[in-house]
Design an enzyme around this catalytic site. Sequence first.
Site, PDB file in Angstrom:
ATOM      1  N   CYS A 125       0.920  -1.172   0.071  1.00 24.52           N
ATOM      2  CA  CYS A 125       0.021  -0.027  -0.119  1.00 24.52           C
ATOM      3  C   CYS A 125       0.858   1.216   0.002  1.00 24.52           C
ATOM      4  O   CYS A 125       1.700   1.313   1.083  1.00 24.52           O
ATOM      5  CB  CYS A 125      -0.961   0.019   1.096  1.00 24.52           C
ATOM      6  SG  CYS A 125      -1.930   1.610   1.100  1.00 24.52           S
ATOM      7  N   GLY A 159      -6.528   2.172 -12.930  1.00 22.45           N
ATOM      8  CA  GLY A 159      -7.130   2.400 -14.094  1.00 22.45           C
ATOM      9  C   GLY A 159      -6.413   2.138 -15.379  1.00 22.45           C
ATOM     10  O   GLY A 159      -5.346   1.818 -15.281  1.00 22.45           O
TER      11      GLY A 159
END
Lengths: 305, 275
Positions: free
Chosen positions: A132, A219
């Site tokens: 992360c 994306g």
Amino acid sequence: MSPVDFTTQLAGITLRNPLLTCSGTYGFGEEYTAYCPLESLGGITLKGITPLPRLGNPVPRLAETPAGLLNAVGLENPGLDEFVKSYLPKVRMLPTAAIANISGFSLEDYVQLARALQKDSGLAALEVNISCPNVKHGGMHFGTDPQSAQEVIAAVKAETDLPVIAKLSPNVTDIVGMARAVQLGGADALSLINTLLGMQIDIHRQRPVLANTFGGLSGPAIKPVAVRMVWQVFQAVDLPIIGMGGITTWQDAVEFLLAGATVVSIGTGNFVNPQAPLEILKGINDYCAQRGFASVRDLVGLAHN
Amino acid sequence: MLIEGQVVIHERLGDEDQRLRKLVLKGPIAQTAKAGQFVAIQVQDFSISSFDPLLRRPISLAGISSERDEITLLYRIQGRGTEILARAKCGDKLSVMGPLGKGFSLPDEGELWLVTGGIGIFPLYPLAQSALAQGLTVRLFWGGENQSFLESAGLSSWQGLGIPIHLSTLDGSLGQKGLVTVQLKELLEKHAISGGKIRVATCGPKKMMQAVTDLCLDYKVPVEVSLEERMGCAVGACLGCVVTLTDEAGTLIHKKVCQDGPVFQGEEVVWDESC
């Protein structure tokens, strides 16, 4: 024409099809049911949890970029105890495989989470987030140093009887080295890739857009990077790969399968089209049927031949 | 629900300088929608599919007609997404998710005061209609930049409702010069003396809603606020659009504008923590 076989084996679990949703994009499974029935998915990966509850980062947490999305949510989650008490009973009832995603700030955090989540919890697997980018001193340290990554995975593996999936960060120079390290640690499968570290500046305010300054880019913009990493790891490491990173259409999903992913996972694509998983499954089915592939498994790694 | 909404009207609203547009879409969303809810609409170029811009745009419902199966969206062109949306033509089909979020609530009796600034007015019109249909007394306080804005943004429709309207403009070209909260304070003061039940609903710039909430708390009037935040999924999954609130115990908590809101109780909102 006989139907295409979608059944997929991943790290000892059987999925009805090779399509998952990505951690952090699908909540704990209840948010998208009006758009995409869970029973149509191979499985879902739950929002990442940490030992203690976290409020996450301040807003703005999101910034749109060309064909991409930066996020810096900062692992907001209810914490392990609340997850076990309030969420897990519902997760057990979901009509699809549920993979928990765990994050920590120390080896002990990962150990604590892994110890609490076993096969009898009703989960199908544990995805270990060692990547992360949005928390200080957080997971990404474990995800950029092969030795640390190996240790975390080995520690988790020693504590749980669930299959262990290592989610790798793309923010490294040698993804194959990282994959080999977590394989040595005992990982049963790999998730490739987490978000790419990025940022955006508001030129009117002359300040970073995200409150956290940096965020993780997801994306369609990151898809070529993800496909490349799946390709490299498939060649070098004998572990099943869950391919993710910008999958929005069925063509994207097929590309990942051909690169070597056994399973594909939809993240940001759900925001674009909440029925993307359904359309992708149909697209893969038609692609296989039209080209005479009896099983979706026949596509995995085919572009390497 | 996810629908392909057909564009039946897409036109300029008022003075072109204001960059306002009215978009009416046909589809079943109107059947279950209520005032204060929103839709998430895809703003891709409709002739060639692309993923830039990537995300849907959340736009509040400015009109809900279940008889005609139509929703009305009013918006200002102020970025790439709305620039592209503005190109949609009559007959085009747009991918629309909705109705989303939780809307305003209506009191059982008494008065509903609507306090708004700028294009925050748009979601309040269906609320006024529902309130009037239920026999409530409705009063509008609306602040805008100037006369051209207020007239472009639908003043005549509001006048058609036959309710008391208190206008203010920054340049004094229509109504009282200054902020909308000046007139609100005057009337709250009067009302505090005469008594009677009031509920306030507010939507507009954050600073205005914060000031409105402070005033309402001073006069012990319940207030609902409609908040805005950058949104990702629009269904509560991504945690992009959180707002900080205090719970009953005074603990800071996060709620999601898209799923738990966009309407919240004013007294819960921790304004400095929220964008």
